[in-house]
Design an enzyme around this catalytic site. Structure first.
Site: not given
Lengths: 375, 385
Positions: B132-133, B248
């Site tokens: 949840g960014y 990431e």
């Protein structure tokens, strides 16, 4: 493992500081260009490189050299590229040495190369593009040896060389790999006419005309009709070395440009603050890193005797050519008007890049080879 | 060396005995990936068993400490394991944001209690995580996020909305960036973990141009999050987030290589009877093979601790742009065959859907422009970047 060893790092550091001191644009390239030197390079520097062992870097230890490999050669070539240092290192210490390794001709010429006294050249191209298989220069058997007739061009350092390795056709017809033979032709051979040509970057590359040049049988490098093999080895060393020099040219040009972006003001701002220039500079940074990695990979595979070295050396030359072209074009553009002046060094990078791209095959040639080899 | 030889021999025979034959075939599409989690529908018994045995041995995360469910392997042993898996064509036993993103961040910033609580279940594929960014008003400009977490003594009360939460509709837990202070843009952010089944969490898929829907919008309405689920210090979540984003980007840049070899590309294209396309493919091959060399070098640099912290941005940028180019070429070579969206022979429109999917590569995980900005600032040190 694709990281350098401590010894390799030391060699790179040593070469970097040596050339940053002695091989600079001011001391070498501009000096020889502006004094109209017929060689386009300084024999003094070649001698200094010999004292550091560099001229014999790729010569096997049992033949008196350092016995180092393609990886070490790329480290030296990148520094040569960064400083635009004119020298016979690529054509003599890498290409000719690779062709001559383990041959009788090697025994004859290696001591002079190690001493920094001998310059060698290689003559492959016969038209404006690099097409090794299309070689047509004819070598007819004649008495105890051969008689060579035909033309060559883009023979780098041809007019300064003590010996020129000439790729000729002893059998077959143009387009075939078989039937080629490599000859070590002394500069003073009768019937050899050498036209010394100055190229766009102030380097020298000869046009040769051979009219019944009589050559002894012992001048053959390797085997008659099977010259494609030493030629292939020499060209792999040459294009990997040229790729490394291109990476150095790109790195040198981009360092100069980044400095400029950090000091030049326009519209009340440092031009390096403009996002459009930042993004182009960042893109270029990544491309140079990738080109360097590809070149080191090609060298690593060559050193391991891995069969993938062939295709990777084409990848390296094509990638380094494209990236270096981008670096010098961005370099001149970002410098603006000052970049168009002869007084500024950035334009010298652009000229060197163009010559290096064509040397031993341009981007199109190597990309086509990659396409063929990976199809 | 003898120890490593023994390790190799033992690994080989263990894999031979434990990797089901079905898991030694190439994945046909993204749908074959094993994600694990509470509600995952395994495609086969073999898929489930492969994830389970590897998870129990800690080999889904071979280089994590054994105390946290990892394999406790040295870098050399990890390399051997990967080589032996590759040798038999073993599939990745578990695809997991827990492994590729959250795990490294917890190892660095988590408390001992958090590591013991969360890492083993990540290793065993028991909990599927989502991220949840991004928010509707804060995509690549992540520091502009607004989702609020109020300190209520023993818990945080979370309100707000996230977007582009990949697989949020299938995830069990979320790792989430929230605003705990408005005093500074970067300084007031905290990093929270919580269960997606908590009261007040709702999620809905976003249909993409590819017809797929891996992404969701996720809403938080008075969600209570216990305080021991805060990772790192309050208001210092930006450090955790940046560290995780680095991982990431490493992962995404690796994707550019997934089908990267020129040979694979050539095979997927079939016969190319167009000279201009052939030239473009040849030039692409040059770029792809050069990038593959760079990736290998980059991974070695990472392992040796020599990589510049901003290098993942450069790799992410180059790898994803390359991947987009690859799929443009596949479409060009495929001609009208590659346009079939739904048909028997198109395998569900694989070519056009993958082509469209790659367009997100240079947006997700920070746009290409953001990556270039990071390189300009941190590596090239250009002014005002």
């Amino acid at each position: 493992m694709t990281l350098l060893t401590d010894d390799q790092r030391q060699l790179a550091d040593m070469t970097r500081s040596f050339l940053a001191e002695e091989g600079t644009i001011k001391k070498q390239l501009r000096h020889w260009r502006d004094t109209g030197c017929k060689d386009g390079f300084g024999h003094g520097l070649w001698k200094q490189m010999a004292e550091l062992g560099l001229t014999g870097l790729a010569i096997p230890e049992e033949e008196g050299g350092l016995g180092l490999g393609a990886t070490e050669a790329t480290l030296v070539m990148e520094e040569i590229g960064r400083n635009l240092t004119p020298s016979p290192f690529l054509t003599t210490a890498l290409v000719a040495v690779e062709a001559l390794k383990g041959t009788e001709q090697g025994k004859r010429w290696f001591p002079g190369i190690i001493a920094g006294e001998t310059v060698a050249a290689i003559a492959v191209d016969e038209g404006p593009h690099h097409r090794p298989r299309a070689i047509a220069l004819e070598a007819k058997r004649s008495g105890n040896g051969f008689s060579l007739s035909g033309t060559k061009q883009f023979v780098v350092h041809g007019a300064s060389a003590d010996v020129i390795l000439v790729a000729a056709r002893t059998a077959g017809s143009a387009g075939e790999a078989e039937g080629l033979t490599l000859f070590a032709v002394p500069r003073d051979a009768a019937g050899l006419e050498i036209e010394n040509v100055t190229l766009a970057d102030a380097s020298k590359a000869a046009r040769l005309t051979l009219s019944n040049v009589a050559i002894d049988a012992d001048a053959v490098v390797g085997e008659v009709d099977h010259g494609f093999e030493p030629l292939r080895r020499a060209m792999r060393a040459g294009r990997t070395g040229a790729a490394a020099e291109l990476v150095g040219v790109a790195a040198g040009a981009s360092a100069m440009t980044l400095d400029y972006l950090k000091q030049r003001k326009q519209f009340g701002k440092l031009i390096g603050e403009f996002q459009v220039l930042q993004h182009r500079a960042a893109h270029l940074f990544g491309e140079i890193e990738i080109a360097r990695a590809a070149t080191l990979k090609a060298a690593e595979l060559l050193d391991k005797g891995d069969e993938r070295a062939g295709v990777m050396s084409h990848v390296a030359k094509a990638k380094a050519g494209r990236v270096s072209a981008l670096a010098v074009q961005e370099g001149v553009q970002m410098h603006g008007g000052i970049g168009m002046t002869d007084e500024h060094d950035i334009g010298l990078y652009m000229k060197r890049e163009k010559v290096l791209d064509a040397l031993f095959g341009d981007v199109n040639y190597h990309a086509r080879m990659v396409g063929m080899l990976t199809a | 060396m003898a120890d490593l030889d023994t390790f190799r021999a033992e690994t080989r025979s263990w894999l031979e005995a434990n990797c089901p034959p079905e898991m030694r075939t190439p994945m046909r599409s993204e749908d074959d990936a094993c994600w694990g989690g509470r509600h995952f529908t395994f495609q086969s018994e073999a898929q489930k068993r492969w994830m389970t045995v590897m998870g129990e041995k800690g080999w889904t995360v071979p280089d994590w400490p054994a105390a946290y469910g990892g394999g406790g392997l040295s870098p050399a042993e990890t390399k051997i394991l990967r080589e032996e898996m590759k040798a038999i064509g073993a599939r990745n036993p578990l695809s997991s944001f827990g492994i590729s993103m959250l795990g490294p961040a917890l190892l660095k910033y988590g408390t001992e209690e958090q590591k013991k609580r969360f890492l083993p279940e990540i290793a065993r594929g028991e909990i599927r995580w989502c991220q949840g960014y991004s928010e509707p008003g804060a995509g690549s400009d992540l520091a502009g996020l607004q989702t609020k977490a109020e300190d209520k003594g023993d818990h945080y009360l979370v309100n707000g909305q996230k977007v582009w939460t990949s697989y949020a509709d299938k995830a069990d837990w979320i790792f989430c960036l929230v605003r705990t202070s408005t005093e500074s843009k970067h300084g007031g952010i905290s990093f929270l973990l919580f269960d997606m089944e908590s009261e007040g969490v709702s999620t809905k898929p976003i249909l993409l141009i590819s017809g797929y829907s891996p992404f969701c919008e996720t809403f938080f309405d008075n969600v209570r999050v216990p305080k021991d689920q805060l990772v790192g210090e309050v208001n210092r979540g930006w450090d955790v987030a940046k560290y995780l984003l680095g991982h990431e980007r490493e992962m995404i840049s690796g994707m550019g290589l997934g089908s990267g070899s020129a040979k694979t590309l050539a095979q997927s294209l079939g016969e190319i009877d167009d000279a201009i396309l052939a030239a473009e493919v040849a030039l692409f091959d040059v770029d792809a093979l050069a990038f593959a060399a760079m990736s290998e070098h980059f991974i070695d640099q990472l392992k040796a601790g020599e990589a510049h912290p901003a290098m993942p941005s450069m790799m992410k940028y180059a790898g994803t742009e390359l991947n987009k180019k690859r799929h443009e070429l596949i479409m060009a070579a495929g001609g009208s065959d590659a346009l079939e969206w739904e048909s028997e022979r198109s395998r569900g429109g694989k070519a056009p859907r993958e082509w469209l999917r790659t367009k997100a590569n240079s947006i997700e995980g920070g746009t290409s422009e953001v990556q270039l900005g990071i390189v300009a600032k941190h590596i090239l040190q250009l002014p005002g970047a």
